[in-house]
Design a protein around this motif. Sequence first.
Motif, short mmCIF file in Angstrom:
data_model
loop_
_atom_site.label_atom_id
_atom_site.label_comp_id
_atom_site.label_asym_id
_atom_site.label_seq_id
_atom_site.Cartn_x
_atom_site.Cartn_y
_atom_site.Cartn_z
N ALA A 1 4.90 7.75 -0.93
CA ALA A 1 5.67 7.64 -2.16
C ALA A 1 5.27 8.67 -3.20
CB ALA A 1 5.48 6.24 -2.75
N LYS A 2 6.25 9.04 -4.00
CA LYS A 2 6.02 9.85 -5.19
C LYS A 2 5.85 8.85 -6.34
CE LYS A 2 8.50 13.95 -3.73
NZ LYS A 2 9.47 14.98 -4.13
N ILE A 3 4.68 8.87 -6.96
CA ILE A 3 4.35 7.91 -8.02
C ILE A 3 4.38 8.61 -9.37
CG2 ILE A 3 2.55 6.39 -8.96
CD1 ILE A 3 1.66 5.88 -6.08
N TYR A 4 5.04 7.97 -10.33
CA TYR A 4 5.17 8.50 -11.69
C TYR A 4 4.59 7.51 -12.68
CZ TYR A 4 8.37 11.58 -9.26
OH TYR A 4 8.91 12.49 -8.38
N TYR A 5 3.88 8.02 -13.68
CA TYR A 5 3.22 7.18 -14.67
C TYR A 5 3.25 7.89 -16.03
CZ TYR A 5 -0.78 10.34 -14.29
OH TYR A 5 -1.58 11.45 -14.32
N ASP A 6 2.89 7.18 -17.08
CA ASP A 6 2.78 7.76 -18.44
C ASP A 6 3.89 8.77 -18.75
OD1 ASP A 6 0.53 6.24 -18.81
OD2 ASP A 6 -0.88 7.91 -18.66
N ASN A 7 5.07 8.28 -18.94
CA ASN A 7 6.20 9.15 -19.30
C ASN A 7 6.52 10.20 -18.25
OD1 ASN A 7 6.71 7.82 -21.78
ND2 ASN A 7 5.02 8.97 -22.71
N ASN A 8 6.56 9.76 -17.00
CA ASN A 8 7.04 10.59 -15.89
C ASN A 8 6.07 11.65 -15.39
OD1 ASN A 8 9.19 10.02 -14.30
ND2 ASN A 8 10.50 11.61 -15.15
N LYS A 9 4.75 11.46 -15.58
CA LYS A 9 3.79 12.36 -14.93
C LYS A 9 3.79 12.03 -13.44
CE LYS A 9 0.43 13.16 -18.60
NZ LYS A 9 -0.99 12.97 -18.97
N THR B 1 0.85 -1.19 0.00
CA THR B 1 0.00 0.00 0.00
C THR B 1 0.88 1.23 0.00
OG1 THR B 1 -1.78 -1.16 1.16
CG2 THR B 1 -1.80 1.25 1.25
N LEU B 2 0.58 2.15 -0.91
CA LEU B 2 1.33 3.40 -1.02
C LEU B 2 0.41 4.58 -0.77
CD1 LEU B 2 3.36 2.77 -4.31
CD2 LEU B 2 4.10 2.35 -1.96
N ARG B 3 0.82 5.47 0.08
CA ARG B 3 0.12 6.75 0.33
C ARG B 3 0.85 7.80 -0.48
NH1 ARG B 3 -1.39 11.26 0.88
NH2 ARG B 3 -2.54 12.19 2.58
N LEU B 4 0.13 8.53 -1.32
CA LEU B 4 0.78 9.52 -2.18
C LEU B 4 1.40 10.64 -1.36
CD1 LEU B 4 -1.83 9.94 -5.06
CD2 LEU B 4 0.03 8.30 -4.86
N ALA B 5 2.59 11.03 -1.74
CA ALA B 5 3.30 12.13 -1.09
C ALA B 5 2.73 13.46 -1.56
CB ALA B 5 4.79 12.06 -1.43
N GLU B 6 2.77 14.45 -0.72
CA GLU B 6 2.53 15.87 -1.03
C GLU B 6 1.10 16.25 -1.40
OE1 GLU B 6 6.61 17.68 -2.42
OE2 GLU B 6 5.84 16.34 -3.97
N VAL B 7 0.17 15.32 -1.33
CA VAL B 7 -1.23 15.62 -1.65
C VAL B 7 -2.12 14.96 -0.62
CG1 VAL B 7 -1.55 13.61 -3.19
CG2 VAL B 7 -2.94 15.66 -3.53
#
Length: 156
Positions: A91-99, A44-50
């Motif tokens: 975590a900082k999650i990145y998807y679709d070419n680093n979004k 389980t990941l909690r999004l960082a900064e939001v």
Amino acid sequence: MRKITMTFFLLISILFLSQIEGKIVGVKDGDTVVILLEGNIQKTLRLAEVDCPENGQPFGKNAKKFTSEMVFGKMVTFVETDTDRYGRSIAKIYYDNNKYLSEELIRAGYGWWYYHYSKDKSLENLEHNAKQNRLGLWQDENAIAPWDYRRAQRNK
């Protein structure tokens, strides 16, 4: 100058070495996802900064839907930044070419910049823009920040 260049490359190398890849197999709410890692391990990941509205809040379901549309079933990379009091990895999650998922949630108006835990002023600017344009949760003039909502729920 040479020392600065070497330090820069070292920092970039550390960043790329600390990125982990996995497939998003669950979305618990707008800012919490479940990722399937190598070896069939779920985390389980909690999004960082939001911080997104809670499921019981107005726009909570919208935030969850947005996150699902962006990453569910997709391969993503993430960088763990911390662990929260519930044991979830932040975590900082990145998807679709680093979004950057947290950034996209704030830009679309489905999350607050979590300034208690972030110093990234660009996210503050995105929140301000979403607010001015009445995007997402900012359509509600009485929108309550999730941290205030949670505090009120605890005090009931």
